[in-house]
Design an enzyme around this catalytic site. Structure first.
Site, PDB file in Angstrom:
ATOM      1  CB  ALA A 106      -0.896   0.043   1.136  1.00 12.72           C
ATOM      2  CE  LYS A 107       5.395   5.056  -0.516  1.00 14.96           C
ATOM      3  NZ  LYS A 107       6.469   4.322   0.236  1.00 14.96           N
TER       4      LYS A 107
END
Ligand code: NAD
Length: 415
Positions: A106-107
């Site tokens: 994720a980011k």
């Protein structure tokens, strides 16, 4: 540098397509691997110190969680837009798989220059962002960490805000201050992991470690810790650049003194222990190892053809454009890829999460030993795949990561 017109997603996609082709993945599987599972765009109104209200835009992209909870940093940067956050989220998926860590990718990001905000404004901004994405987070759902423009303090604010809504739970973020459940060794982990990879690679490439000349672009968390640990190992840091300038010294910079100077002045520019040059002069410093540790698209077709180095060690995420990658390959310069080299950060984040869940803390020695063990194993897997398949280190690293995620999708049987 920072050529924002190009799409970060397209660049990362080229590496993915190459891995998918080599693995013979079906179109359906490719689509499952490419498309982020969930994305959230939030507007973040913040009352500024002068009573104005400013609205910032933030994101959390959850790319893939087939191998474990989503994991990835939060970046505060003017270029942290949807395209960049998506690209970085997918890189996290391949990185956690390559390092064999039970997390997905994720980011997060907020489009702003954090240096223009006061601490109080950053605190309010971080809390509002956390509140807006809190329903996606959780120790077994999605666990943020620091990235460019954020740090342990940011994680402390996130943990506190999440805790006010859901109860005390330090394992919801990593990269926290030690006093709040952070792990010994986490702050230095990305730089330390990069040094571990470099030492192995230099040995394999028949390069002399002691006195080898290293140029480092970026002197934030990753670049400064890399430089400090590499200096302790006997490498000679001949140049360091940051956003405001660079300093060069062919006999080797005094890195502890430079780190102290940069802590005080928030830049390396003006340090008297070397010649002061422009930021971009870093690309013409003669060295054995060039370390991009700042941001994406540092190495482009404009500078890759003349970069005077023998090896590139990608400590930053996606610092080499596909064109530059091809040029370096044609010149016979090995590129040790980002998803391997900077994997030390997420590895020690994993140790931090594990310690929080167990409510038991490890010594720094244990953290560093386990880090070495895992990152060297990943490096060995990459080298062995590259030799076997006659491909580059990047192709090998991507192939291993993508294959593990595809295999997990098959095993879970959700289509
Ligand atoms: P940071 O914000 O602490 O430091 C960034 C450094 O790069 C600063 O010294 C800044 O002045 C310099 N810089 C920025 N633009 C520059 C330019 N145009 N030319 C030269 N220098 C420039 O960020 P960080 O946490 O050290 O992250 C650096 C890179 O490493 C990013 O790509 C990040 O995604 C990646 N990364 C970080 C971690 C981590 O644990 N912090 C983990 C994995 C990967």
């Amino acid at each position: 540098m920072a050529v924002k017109e190009r799409s970060a997603q397209d660049d990362v996609r080229q590496s993915f397509d190459c891995a998918a082709d080599r693995l013979g993945l079906s179109k359906g599987m490719c689509n499952m691997l490419i498309e982020p599972w969930r994305e959230l765009r939030v507007s973040i109104p913040v009352r500024m110190d002068d009573d104005r209200i400013e609205v910032f835009i933030g994101y959390r992209v959850q790319h893939n969680a087939v191998r474990g909870p989503y994991k990835g940093g939060v970046r505060y940067h003017p270029h942290a837009d949807e395209d960049e956050v998506r690209a970085l989220a997918s890189l996290m998926t391949w990185k956690t798989a390559l390092l064999d860590i039970p997390f997905g990718g994720a980011k997060g990001g907020i489009e702003l220059d954090p240096h223009t905000l006061s601490d109080a404004e950053l605190n309010r901004l971080t809390r509002r962002y956390t509140r807006s994405i809190q329903h996606l987070l959780g120790p077994h759902r999605d666990i943020p960490a620091p990235d460019m423009g954020t740090n342990a303090q940011t994680m402390a604010w996130m943990m506190d805000e999440y805790g006010q809504l859901h109860g005390y739970n330090p394992s919801v973020v990593t990269g926290k201050p030690i006093e709040l459940g952070g792990s010994a060794g986490r702050e230095a982990a990305t730089g330390r992991g990069a040094v571990f990879v470099l030492m192995e690679a230099m040995r394999d490439l028949g390069m002399q470690v002691q006195g080898a000349r290293v140029a480092v672009q970026g002197f934030g968390n990753v670049g400064s810790w890399f430089a400090r640990i590499a200096h302790e190992e006997g490498l000679r840091i001949v140049a360091v650049a940051d956003l405001h300038g660079s300093v060069c010294n062919g006999s080797g910079l005094d890195i502890p003194a430079l780190a102290e100077y940069a802590r005080e002045h928030r830049t390396v520019a003006g340090f008297t222990g070397g010649e002061n040059c422009r930021t971009e002069d870093i690309f013409s410093v003669e060295c054995d190892v060039f370390v991009p540790a700042a941001m994406e698209n540092a190495l482009t077709e404009e500078n890759a053809g003349t970069l005077p180095t023998k090896v590139v060690l990608e400590a930053a995420n996606h610092p080499t454009t596909p064109e530059a990658d091809r040029i370096l390959c044609e010149r016979g310069i090995p590129v040790l890829p980002d998803i391997l080299v900077n994997g030390g950060g997420v590895t020690v984040s994993y140790f931090e999460w594990t310690q929080n869940l167990q409510q038991f803390s490890w010594t720094e020695e244990r953290v560093n030993d386990e880090l070495r063990h895992r990152i060297v194993a990943a490096y060995r897997a990459v080298v062995s795949k590259a030799r076997q398949a006659g491909c580059t280190y990047r192709e090998a690293a991507m192939e291993i990561g993508v294959e593990r995620v595809a295999r997990a999708i098959q095993l879970r049987g959700f289509v």
